[in-house]
Design a protein around this motif. Structure first.
Motif, PDB file in Angstrom:
ATOM      1  N   VAL A  68       0.811  -0.950   0.145  1.00 38.91           N
ATOM      2  CA  VAL A  68       0.208  -0.595   0.311  1.00 38.91           C
ATOM      3  C   VAL A  68       0.398   0.835   0.039  1.00 38.91           C
ATOM      4  O   VAL A  68       0.364   1.983  -0.638  1.00 38.91           O
ATOM      5  CB  VAL A  68      -0.864   0.357   1.523  1.00 38.91           C
ATOM      6  N   LEU A  69       1.880   1.104   0.914  1.00 48.15           N
ATOM      7  CA  LEU A  69       2.643   2.585   0.687  1.00 48.15           C
ATOM      8  C   LEU A  69       3.961   2.657   0.114  1.00 48.15           C
ATOM      9  O   LEU A  69       3.809   4.139  -0.546  1.00 48.15           O
ATOM     10  CB  LEU A  69       3.802   2.329   2.229  1.00 48.15           C
ATOM     11  N   GLU A  70       3.682   1.359  -1.151  1.00 53.21           N
ATOM     12  CA  GLU A  70       4.808   1.832  -2.649  1.00 53.21           C
ATOM     13  C   GLU A  70       3.433   2.482  -3.786  1.00 53.21           C
ATOM     14  O   GLU A  70       4.159   3.602  -4.258  1.00 53.21           O
ATOM     15  CB  GLU A  70       4.891   0.109  -2.857  1.00 53.21           C
ATOM     16  N   LYS A  71       2.038   1.771  -3.096  1.00 56.73           N
ATOM     17  CA  LYS A  71       1.319   2.227  -3.690  1.00 56.73           C
ATOM     18  C   LYS A  71       0.903   3.512  -4.047  1.00 56.73           C
ATOM     19  O   LYS A  71       1.313   4.614  -4.824  1.00 56.73           O
ATOM     20  CB  LYS A  71       0.064   1.958  -3.563  1.00 56.73           C
ATOM     21  N   ALA A  72       0.846   4.200  -3.284  1.00 58.98           N
ATOM     22  CA  ALA A  72       1.450   5.500  -3.044  1.00 58.98           C
ATOM     23  C   ALA A  72       2.546   6.316  -3.144  1.00 58.98           C
ATOM     24  O   ALA A  72       2.602   7.624  -3.880  1.00 58.98           O
ATOM     25  CB  ALA A  72       1.379   6.132  -0.893  1.00 58.98           C
ATOM     26  N   ILE A  73       3.177   6.100  -2.505  1.00 55.33           N
ATOM     27  CA  ILE A  73       5.437   6.861  -3.004  1.00 55.33           C
ATOM     28  C   ILE A  73       4.504   6.960  -4.323  1.00 55.33           C
ATOM     29  O   ILE A  73       5.320   8.260  -5.062  1.00 55.33           O
ATOM     30  CB  ILE A  73       6.059   6.020  -2.898  1.00 55.33           C
ATOM     31  N   GLN A  74       4.306   5.971  -5.728  1.00 53.58           N
ATOM     32  CA  GLN A  74       4.656   6.725  -6.818  1.00 53.58           C
ATOM     33  C   GLN A  74       3.560   6.755  -7.433  1.00 53.58           C
ATOM     34  O   GLN A  74       3.218   7.395  -8.207  1.00 53.58           O
ATOM     35  CB  GLN A  74       4.062   5.026  -7.272  1.00 53.58           C
TER      36      GLN A  74
END
Length: 368
Positions: A68-74
């Motif tokens: 989830v955090l990776e999705k937000a970072i992108q």
């Protein structure tokens, strides 16, 4: 999988991958839907995981918090709006999760630092959720068993605008719990005391398949009694032999759009279809025995018969029909479009003017 803190995180199974994909896909789509409105209502959206775990399985694969955090970072806009909270009662999990979060590439680009909390999901925390106005929030609740999971908790995380949730239910334990007086309070919290009391004697007389259907139906009805506008959508995971349901992923939303989006995601994750309709089930055994494990008799032919009967003598707009009729059924928008076009070709309905082989949302449909 023995315990949440033990073998559960040793290796990421096919089932856990399917579960993670469902959560990750819905979060990304949900965020896109609420971002614009949320930008004008405080500029924040949220993700909350109440049983977050250590962030990775022991084989190194990522669990849901990191995905989830990776999705937000992108995502440039999401990275500036996401407020995330990860909770676990195991301090070893939370310390490991914090380390894994800190190592994520680009984590510093998030405007709001992810919050990692160590604590039980108890009555005090549930009461806080019930009395606190939440920002638009997608919540994931995976307690491994069911302790801490309650109707009040579910209602607390969906009560405000833009708030949806998914909880992961250990069906094996819930099923056994109905015959174990020691855990009555936990079963009562999940189904409601009066409902659970009525269910217990009925369940004793049922076959395994009847028990499952009865438990699922009553769980959905209990949620809808507390939140009358709620949509409830279950996705079942079968055991390795495909003979029994072991876990159930349950989605809850007060918005049809969210329900429709999640239905599409879960349908694609289903490991089999039954006469053109997704089973909303993941079963390892479906790869070799695709016809043996459907739990329903839903089909496109049944949908066709149902529409002709339910809307006899009525005229209705296509989109309105879909929103009315598809709730609590596994049919998707393309299923309705296909069936309605077939009914038109057979002369069993008439439609207002439309392009060939398409049926727009605004088209009026008349059932004789």
């Amino acid at each position: 999988m023995a315990t949440k803190s033990g073998k559960f995180f040793d290796e990421r199974t096919d089932e856990s991958e399917a579960k993670a994909r469902i959560i990750e896909k819905y979060f990304a789509t949900w965020a896109q839907v609420v971002l614009t409105t949320a930008a004008g209502r405080g500029g924040k959206i949220g993700y909350m995981d109440l049983y977050a775990g250590p962030g990775r399985y022991k084989d190194g694969s990522k669990s849901t918090p990191l995905l989830v955090l990776e999705k937000a970072i992108q995502h440039p806009q999401m990275s500036q709006m996401l407020v995330s909270m990860f909770n676990d009662a195991d301090d070893k999990h939370t310390s490991t999760l914090q380390e894994e979060i800190d190592k994520l590439p680009g984590i510093k680009t998030l405007k709001h630092t992810p919050q990692v909390r160590c604590g039980a999901v108890d009555e005090a925390f549930t009461e806080w959720l019930a009395t606190t106005r939440l920002i638009p929030m997608f919540s994931f609740v995976d307690p491994w068993g069911y302790k801490g999971l309650s109707l009040k908790l579910v209602n607390g995380v969906i009560k405000d605008w833009g708030c949806d949730c998914v909880f992961f239910l250990n069906y094996n334990r819930v099923n056994a719990g109905f015959g174990n007086s020691i855990v009555d309070k936990h079963i009562d919290a999940l189904f409601g005391e009066d409902r659970a009391a009525k269910m217990r004697p009925k369940l004793r007389k049922m076959t395994p398949n009847e028990r499952e259907a009865h438990i699922l139906e009553n769980l959905a009805q209990a949620i809808k009694e507390l939140a009358p506008r709620a949509f409830v959508l279950p996705f079942r995971f079968r055991n390795l032999n495909g003979t029994r349901t072991s876990h159930i992923l349950v989605f809850v939303s007060k918005h049809f759009l969210g329900y429709d989006i999640m239905k599409g995601i879960m349908a694609k994750e289903s490991s089999s279809e039954h006469e053109g309709v997704a089973t909303f089930t993941y079963s390892p055994a479906d790869q070799s025995n695709p016809l043996l494990f459907s739990l329903s008799n839903f089909s496109l032919s049944r949908l066709k018969r149902s529409l002709v009967k339910d809307y006899a003598g009525k005229t209705i707009v296509h989109e309105r029909l879909y929103e009315q009729h598809s709730v609590d059924k596994p049919y998707l928008r393309p299923n309705y479009r296909q069936v309605l076009l077939e009914l038109e070709a057979e002369g069993k309905i008439t439609c207002s003017k439309h392009n060939r082989n398409t049926l727009a949302k605004h088209i009026e449909i008349t059932f004789p």
